[in-house]
Motif scaffolding. Structure first.
Motif, PDB file in Angstrom:
ATOM      1  N   PRO A  13     -19.860  -3.480 -32.457  1.00 44.14           N
ATOM      2  CA  PRO A  13     -19.556  -4.729 -32.061  1.00 44.14           C
ATOM      3  C   PRO A  13     -20.525  -5.782 -32.439  1.00 44.14           C
ATOM      4  O   PRO A  13     -20.197  -7.006 -32.624  1.00 44.14           O
ATOM      5  CB  PRO A  13     -19.281  -4.760 -30.641  1.00 44.14           C
ATOM      6  CG  PRO A  13     -20.042  -3.390 -30.302  1.00 44.14           C
ATOM      7  CD  PRO A  13     -19.934  -2.585 -31.466  1.00 44.14           C
ATOM      8  N   GLU A  14     -21.906  -5.506 -32.611  1.00 41.14           N
ATOM      9  CA  GLU A  14     -22.751  -6.283 -32.841  1.00 41.14           C
ATOM     10  C   GLU A  14     -22.669  -7.000 -34.376  1.00 41.14           C
ATOM     11  O   GLU A  14     -23.315  -8.087 -34.548  1.00 41.14           O
ATOM     12  CB  GLU A  14     -24.198  -5.864 -32.588  1.00 41.14           C
ATOM     13  CG  GLU A  14     -24.483  -5.333 -31.301  1.00 41.14           C
ATOM     14  CD  GLU A  14     -24.056  -4.161 -31.013  1.00 41.14           C
ATOM     15  OE1 GLU A  14     -24.646  -3.193 -30.267  1.00 41.14           O
ATOM     16  OE2 GLU A  14     -23.295  -3.255 -31.653  1.00 41.14           O
ATOM     17  N   VAL A  15     -21.843  -6.090 -35.154  1.00 44.51           N
ATOM     18  CA  VAL A  15     -21.766  -6.911 -36.468  1.00 44.51           C
ATOM     19  C   VAL A  15     -21.239  -8.175 -36.591  1.00 44.51           C
ATOM     20  O   VAL A  15     -21.375  -8.973 -37.453  1.00 44.51           O
ATOM     21  CB  VAL A  15     -20.767  -5.679 -37.507  1.00 44.51           C
ATOM     22  CG1 VAL A  15     -20.467  -6.368 -38.663  1.00 44.51           C
ATOM     23  CG2 VAL A  15     -21.601  -4.532 -37.666  1.00 44.51           C
ATOM     24  N   ARG A  16     -20.481  -8.441 -35.622  1.00 44.90           N
ATOM     25  CA  ARG A  16     -19.800  -9.908 -35.655  1.00 44.90           C
ATOM     26  C   ARG A  16     -20.799 -11.088 -35.542  1.00 44.90           C
ATOM     27  O   ARG A  16     -20.732 -12.081 -36.289  1.00 44.90           O
ATOM     28  CB  ARG A  16     -18.472 -10.042 -34.487  1.00 44.90           C
ATOM     29  CG  ARG A  16     -18.122 -11.230 -34.227  1.00 44.90           C
ATOM     30  CD  ARG A  16     -16.980 -11.451 -33.260  1.00 44.90           C
ATOM     31  NE  ARG A  16     -16.458 -12.551 -32.979  1.00 44.90           N
ATOM     32  CZ  ARG A  16     -15.211 -12.638 -32.271  1.00 44.90           C
ATOM     33  NH1 ARG A  16     -14.730 -11.778 -31.773  1.00 44.90           N
ATOM     34  NH2 ARG A  16     -14.522 -13.881 -32.400  1.00 44.90           N
ATOM     35  N   GLN A  17     -21.727 -10.951 -34.514  1.00 44.51           N
ATOM     36  CA  GLN A  17     -22.949 -11.678 -34.613  1.00 44.51           C
ATOM     37  C   GLN A  17     -23.660 -11.689 -35.796  1.00 44.51           C
ATOM     38  O   GLN A  17     -24.182 -12.801 -36.220  1.00 44.51           O
ATOM     39  CB  GLN A  17     -23.833 -11.510 -33.204  1.00 44.51           C
ATOM     40  CG  GLN A  17     -24.762 -12.528 -33.104  1.00 44.51           C
ATOM     41  CD  GLN A  17     -24.267 -13.968 -33.078  1.00 44.51           C
ATOM     42  OE1 GLN A  17     -23.142 -14.236 -32.230  1.00 44.51           O
ATOM     43  NE2 GLN A  17     -24.787 -14.837 -33.765  1.00 44.51           N
ATOM     44  N   TYR A  18     -23.849 -10.419 -36.269  1.00 42.93           N
ATOM     45  CA  TYR A  18     -24.723 -10.596 -37.458  1.00 42.93           C
ATOM     46  C   TYR A  18     -24.001 -11.093 -38.630  1.00 42.93           C
ATOM     47  O   TYR A  18     -24.945 -11.723 -39.404  1.00 42.93           O
ATOM     48  CB  TYR A  18     -25.008  -9.066 -37.934  1.00 42.93           C
ATOM     49  CG  TYR A  18     -25.734  -8.087 -36.762  1.00 42.93           C
ATOM     50  CD1 TYR A  18     -26.500  -8.375 -35.727  1.00 42.93           C
ATOM     51  CD2 TYR A  18     -25.379  -6.663 -37.091  1.00 42.93           C
ATOM     52  CE1 TYR A  18     -27.109  -7.957 -34.897  1.00 42.93           C
ATOM     53  CE2 TYR A  18     -26.274  -5.770 -36.011  1.00 42.93           C
ATOM     54  CZ  TYR A  18     -27.021  -6.338 -34.786  1.00 42.93           C
ATOM     55  OH  TYR A  18     -27.512  -5.708 -33.910  1.00 42.93           O
ATOM     56  N   LEU A  19     -22.968 -11.246 -38.725  1.00 43.30           N
ATOM     57  CA  LEU A  19     -22.091 -11.651 -40.021  1.00 43.30           C
ATOM     58  C   LEU A  19     -22.630 -13.267 -39.791  1.00 43.30           C
ATOM     59  O   LEU A  19     -22.893 -14.083 -40.619  1.00 43.30           O
ATOM     60  CB  LEU A  19     -20.920 -11.505 -39.883  1.00 43.30           C
ATOM     61  CG  LEU A  19     -20.277 -10.205 -40.140  1.00 43.30           C
ATOM     62  CD1 LEU A  19     -18.667 -10.036 -39.792  1.00 43.30           C
ATOM     63  CD2 LEU A  19     -20.465 -10.033 -41.711  1.00 43.30           C
ATOM     64  N   THR A  20     -22.470 -13.779 -38.657  1.00 46.18           N
ATOM     65  CA  THR A  20     -22.935 -15.309 -38.505  1.00 46.18           C
ATOM     66  C   THR A  20     -24.164 -15.607 -38.688  1.00 46.18           C
ATOM     67  O   THR A  20     -24.564 -16.660 -39.371  1.00 46.18           O
ATOM     68  CB  THR A  20     -22.410 -15.891 -36.953  1.00 46.18           C
ATOM     69  OG1 THR A  20     -21.267 -15.433 -36.716  1.00 46.18           O
ATOM     70  CG2 THR A  20     -22.686 -17.067 -36.917  1.00 46.18           C
ATOM     71  N   ASP A  21     -25.138 -14.506 -38.348  1.00 47.51           N
ATOM     72  CA  ASP A  21     -26.542 -14.890 -38.579  1.00 47.51           C
ATOM     73  C   ASP A  21     -26.809 -14.640 -40.196  1.00 47.51           C
ATOM     74  O   ASP A  21     -27.711 -15.788 -40.601  1.00 47.51           O
ATOM     75  CB  ASP A  21     -27.145 -13.877 -37.819  1.00 47.51           C
ATOM     76  CG  ASP A  21     -27.352 -13.815 -36.263  1.00 47.51           C
ATOM     77  OD1 ASP A  21     -26.852 -15.034 -35.926  1.00 47.51           O
ATOM     78  OD2 ASP A  21     -27.412 -12.723 -35.590  1.00 47.51           O
ATOM     79  N   ASP A  24     -26.198 -18.040 -41.333  1.00 43.80           N
ATOM     80  CA  ASP A  24     -27.015 -19.201 -40.900  1.00 43.80           C
ATOM     81  C   ASP A  24     -28.285 -18.850 -41.718  1.00 43.80           C
ATOM     82  O   ASP A  24     -29.113 -19.771 -41.936  1.00 43.80           O
ATOM     83  CB  ASP A  24     -27.005 -19.120 -39.393  1.00 43.80           C
ATOM     84  CG  ASP A  24     -25.703 -19.607 -38.841  1.00 43.80           C
ATOM     85  OD1 ASP A  24     -24.939 -20.540 -39.097  1.00 43.80           O
ATOM     86  OD2 ASP A  24     -25.659 -19.366 -37.801  1.00 43.80           O
ATOM     87  N   GLU A  25     -28.550 -17.816 -41.974  1.00 46.73           N
ATOM     88  CA  GLU A  25     -30.146 -17.598 -42.551  1.00 46.73           C
ATOM     89  C   GLU A  25     -30.126 -17.621 -44.186  1.00 46.73           C
ATOM     90  O   GLU A  25     -31.068 -17.155 -44.701  1.00 46.73           O
ATOM     91  CB  GLU A  25     -30.561 -16.220 -42.025  1.00 46.73           C
ATOM     92  CG  GLU A  25     -30.872 -16.160 -40.448  1.00 46.73           C
ATOM     93  CD  GLU A  25     -30.999 -14.625 -40.240  1.00 46.73           C
ATOM     94  OE1 GLU A  25     -31.512 -13.705 -40.939  1.00 46.73           O
ATOM     95  OE2 GLU A  25     -30.689 -14.546 -38.701  1.00 46.73           O
TER      96      GLU A  25
END
Length: 355
Positions: A13-21, A24-25
């Motif tokens: 589930p953390e992948v969702r936030q990683y995609l945004t990061d 952004d990066e």
């Protein structure tokens, strides 16, 4: 939706936030020859060695899939033939593909209820590469550490390549016991499909230099030369490599994952033993996979189970190859949570307690 399909399977589930990061990066548009990617690649190589126990002197490469790894290895490490040992469809598919490139490729089939019969093998003297699948996704078997060690001891002059797609990054494999290990990331890595990781021993690079095969964009020698600078021969899946970095930074070491998956596999096999009309396809407990639980029943019951499960937002794996109609499969991968398996158990108890 509860997803127990054995690949592509559930992503963390953390992948969702990683995609945004990643957006952004600036990784979604970063040049694959630039410093940002090189530092990313260097970090991922270090994390892979640290978290899944890849020997420090092994070389790590990125490809698009385990299937592409089949091709790379046959192209770059064989002139005469490879020898393929298998008891299921994916090992056989590797052999069939190798035979298209090297028509003299040979095969050795063994039963799904026996250990890989190393003592019975008669591998040709002109074989350059021995190939097998550690966890056979099609039937839920796996090759344990002892036969791999015996194979290494008996054929020390041959390179040994292992497709570990359904076990790498989930089980604590003794990677030093073979020359090549590779896996796609859509299973135990818990990531979207489109990336494979391949680890090669120094012997592999020595043989690649001897053969000096450069006819393909992903010839192993070209991959080796580029990765000396942590670059790839082609524009890689930068996003998935970034996701791999983020996951490896937060995941526990593979020894702890192995302990968890082993305990959960034992629990699942015990749970399904109470049903008289559902049973493991593999009778020999020693060779049952810990990461792909394959269960058999009559065709009508299998079809009913899959349909009812889908109606309740539970995706089970279809049977595969010769076992397509009379089996279903349950992934036991790290990204799937314990409570999801408890819900799966409740589904079977509520709908099939009568069997």
């Amino acid at each position: 939706m509860l997803n127990f399909y054995p690949g592509p399977s559930k992503v963390y589930p953390e992948v969702r936030q990683y995609l945004t990061d990643a957006y952004d990066e600036g990784f979604l548009g970063t040049p694959h020859r630039g410093d940002q990617f090189v530092q990313l690649s260097r970090t991922v190589v270090s994390l892979l060695k640290q978290k899944i126990n890849i020997p420090q002197d092994y070389h790590i490469y990125f490809a698009s899939s385990a299937t592409e790894c089949w091709e790379i290895l046959i192209q770059s490490l064989t002139v005469n033939k490879s020898s393929h040992i298998f008891n299921g469809s994916f090992g056989e598919n590797w052999y069939n593909y190798a035979k298209k490139l090297r028509p003299k490729a040979e095969s050795f089939r063994f039963d799904l209820n026996e250990q890989m019969p190393v003592e019975d093998l008669n591998i040709s003297s002109d074989t350059e590469l021995i190939c097998f699948t550690q966890s056979e996704t099609s039937n839920g078997t796996h090759v344990t550490a002892t036969p791999i060690l015996n194979l290494q001891n008996r054929y020390r002059d041959k390179l040994i390549a292992v497709d570990a797609t359904s076990s790498m990054a989930g089980l604590n494999l003794k990677l030093i016991k073979a020359d090549i290990w590779f896996a796609s990331v859509q299973k135990c890595f818990g990531l979207p499909a489109g990336l494979a990781v391949m680890a090669c021993s120094p012997r592999v690079i020595f043989r690649a230099k001897q053969k000096a095969e450069r006819a393909h964009y992903n010839s192993l020698l070209a991959m080796y030369e580029k990765m000396l600078n942590y670059q790839t021969t082609h524009t890689p899946n930068v996003l998935n490599i970034y996701l791999l970095k983020r996951l490896l930074e937060e995941r526990p070491v593979v020894k702890l994952l192995d302990e968890h998956l082993t305990a959960r596999a034992n629990d699942l096999y015990t749970f399904f033993s109470q049903f008289t009309e559902i049973s493991p396809l593999v009778e020999n407990e020693e060779v049952r996979s810990k990461t792909v639980i394959t269960l058999q029943a009559n065709e009508r019951l299998v079809d009913d189970i899959k349909k009812k499960a889908m109606q309740q937002d539970i995706r089970l794996g279809n049977g595969y190859g010769p076992w397509q109609r009379n089996t279903f499969r349950i992934a036991n991968f790290p990204a799937i949570q314990d409570e999801e398996y408890e819900e799966l158990k409740r589904f079977f108890l509520q709908n099939y307690s009568w069997i």
